[in-house]
Write an enzyme that holds these catalytic residues in place. Structure first.
Site, short mmCIF file in Angstrom:
data_model
loop_
_atom_site.label_atom_id
_atom_site.label_comp_id
_atom_site.label_asym_id
_atom_site.label_seq_id
_atom_site.Cartn_x
_atom_site.Cartn_y
_atom_site.Cartn_z
CG ASN A 1 -0.27 -0.03 2.54
OD1 ASN A 1 0.72 -0.75 2.73
ND2 ASN A 1 -0.78 0.72 3.50
CG MET A 2 2.60 2.76 -2.47
SD MET A 2 3.26 3.06 -4.14
CE MET A 2 4.30 4.52 -3.83
CG HIS B 1 -6.53 -0.16 -1.43
ND1 HIS B 1 -7.48 -0.53 -0.49
CD2 HIS B 1 -6.80 1.13 -1.73
CE1 HIS B 1 -8.28 0.49 -0.24
NE2 HIS B 1 -7.89 1.51 -0.98
CD GLU C 1 -5.76 -5.97 -1.22
OE1 GLU C 1 -6.51 -6.47 -0.37
OE2 GLU C 1 -5.26 -4.83 -1.11
CB CYS D 1 -11.08 -3.10 1.77
SG CYS D 1 -10.36 -2.33 0.31
CB CYS E 1 -8.99 -4.60 -2.74
SG CYS E 1 -7.83 -3.26 -2.38
#
Length: 295
Positions: free
Chosen positions: A89-90, A102, A104, A129, A132
């Protein structure tokens, strides 16, 4: 070797840490594992396929850039080629949360930018989530995609997203990671801008037709590209800048190393990425020059 990866090695079982360290120390390591490397690790550690993927998640999470949440998530996807791609994640201080990437999305776009046309399975630290799950439902392999979590039995994406809404509900047959070339051309002769145009030609935007691509140049001259990944549910779409930022991050570059950016997008589209691209780059560094071309 990435300092965070070195730290993550300490959390792995000792036999796995010893086996993967030479791979990560190799100057050509690109945050992926070849099928041969993965098979060797299986043999060395005597782990099952899923156990090994779960055990490697701390390495993927080491790439996380999460200054806001301090919640570090890693993901590993396996392409149809058998190669495994790491993602994380970023988050971006000063930009809206809608610009967040995210884990994914990171791993999938990492595989996409390196040429994969399908994903067979994804392994994640935490349950995906809804955002995603919807993002993954756009994939060429959405109907068969396997999701693996720690200490859980594997399940299909469709088990995580029953009665799902996807491209077919909008009479769209194109899918994310499918091979495509939109044939866009530009009058610009600048090679850097041409690279962004090439990325735009591989973008997935069947709903708005906003074929768009981004190129980022690092301070050492290395160029990273990103292409738009649109989604049937609209909001889970991943902008081209975000895909380029993933590409750069997974190559071990800090986002402070961005020296220049270019955005190329379709001129007669109903949407534009210009404003969000400008705003996010401004949050990263207000001095980054952006070249914009509407083709």
């Amino acid at each position: 070797m990435h300092a965070k990866i070195m730290d993550a090695l300490g959390s792995l079982p000792s036999d796995l840490a010893s086996a993967v360290k030479p791979i990560f120390e190799d100057a050509n390591f690109d945050a992926t594992l070849s099928p041969e490397q993965f098979t060797t690790l299986l043999s060395t550690t005597h782990m099952t396929d899923s156990e090994l993927r779960v055990a490697l998640l701390p390495i993927a999470a080491a790439y996380s850039v999460a200054p806001i949440s301090k919640f570090f998530v890693g993901a590993i996807v396996r392409g149809e080629s058998g190669r495994l791609y790491f993602g994380a994640n970023m988050e971006f201080v000063g930009a809206s949360l809608s610009q967040t990437i995210h884990a994914e999305q990171s791993a999938i776009s990492h595989a996409w930018i390196k040429g994969e046309t399908g994903i067979t399975d994804i392994t994640i630290n935490y349950s995906p989530c809804g955002h995603c799950r919807q993002f993954m439902n756009e994939l060429t392999t959405a109907k068969t995609l396997i999701v693996q979590l720690p200490e859980r039995e594997e399940q299909t994406l469709q088990q995580y997203l029953p009665e799902s809404f996807g491209p077919a509900d909008l009479n769209i047959t194109d899918a994310l990671l499918g091979k495509i070339d939109h044939g866009m051309t530009i009058k610009e002769t600048d090679e850097f801008v041409a690279i962004a145009c090439k990325a735009a030609n591989g973008s997935h935007a069947p709903y708005t037709k906003n074929y768009s691509g981004v190129a980022l140049k690092a301070t050492d001259g290395k160029v990273f590209t990103g292409k738009y990944a649109e989604n049937a549910a609209f909001n889970p779409s991943l902008p081209p800048l975000q895909v380029a930022l993933v590409n750069m991050n997974m190559a071990g570059y800090a986002l402070t190393e961005i020296a220049e950016a270019a955005l190329v997008e379709k001129a007669d589209s109903t949407i534009s990425h210009l404003s969000d691209t400008q705003t996010t780059l401004e949050a990263l560094n207000p001095d980054i020059p952006l070249t914009y071309v509407a083709a």
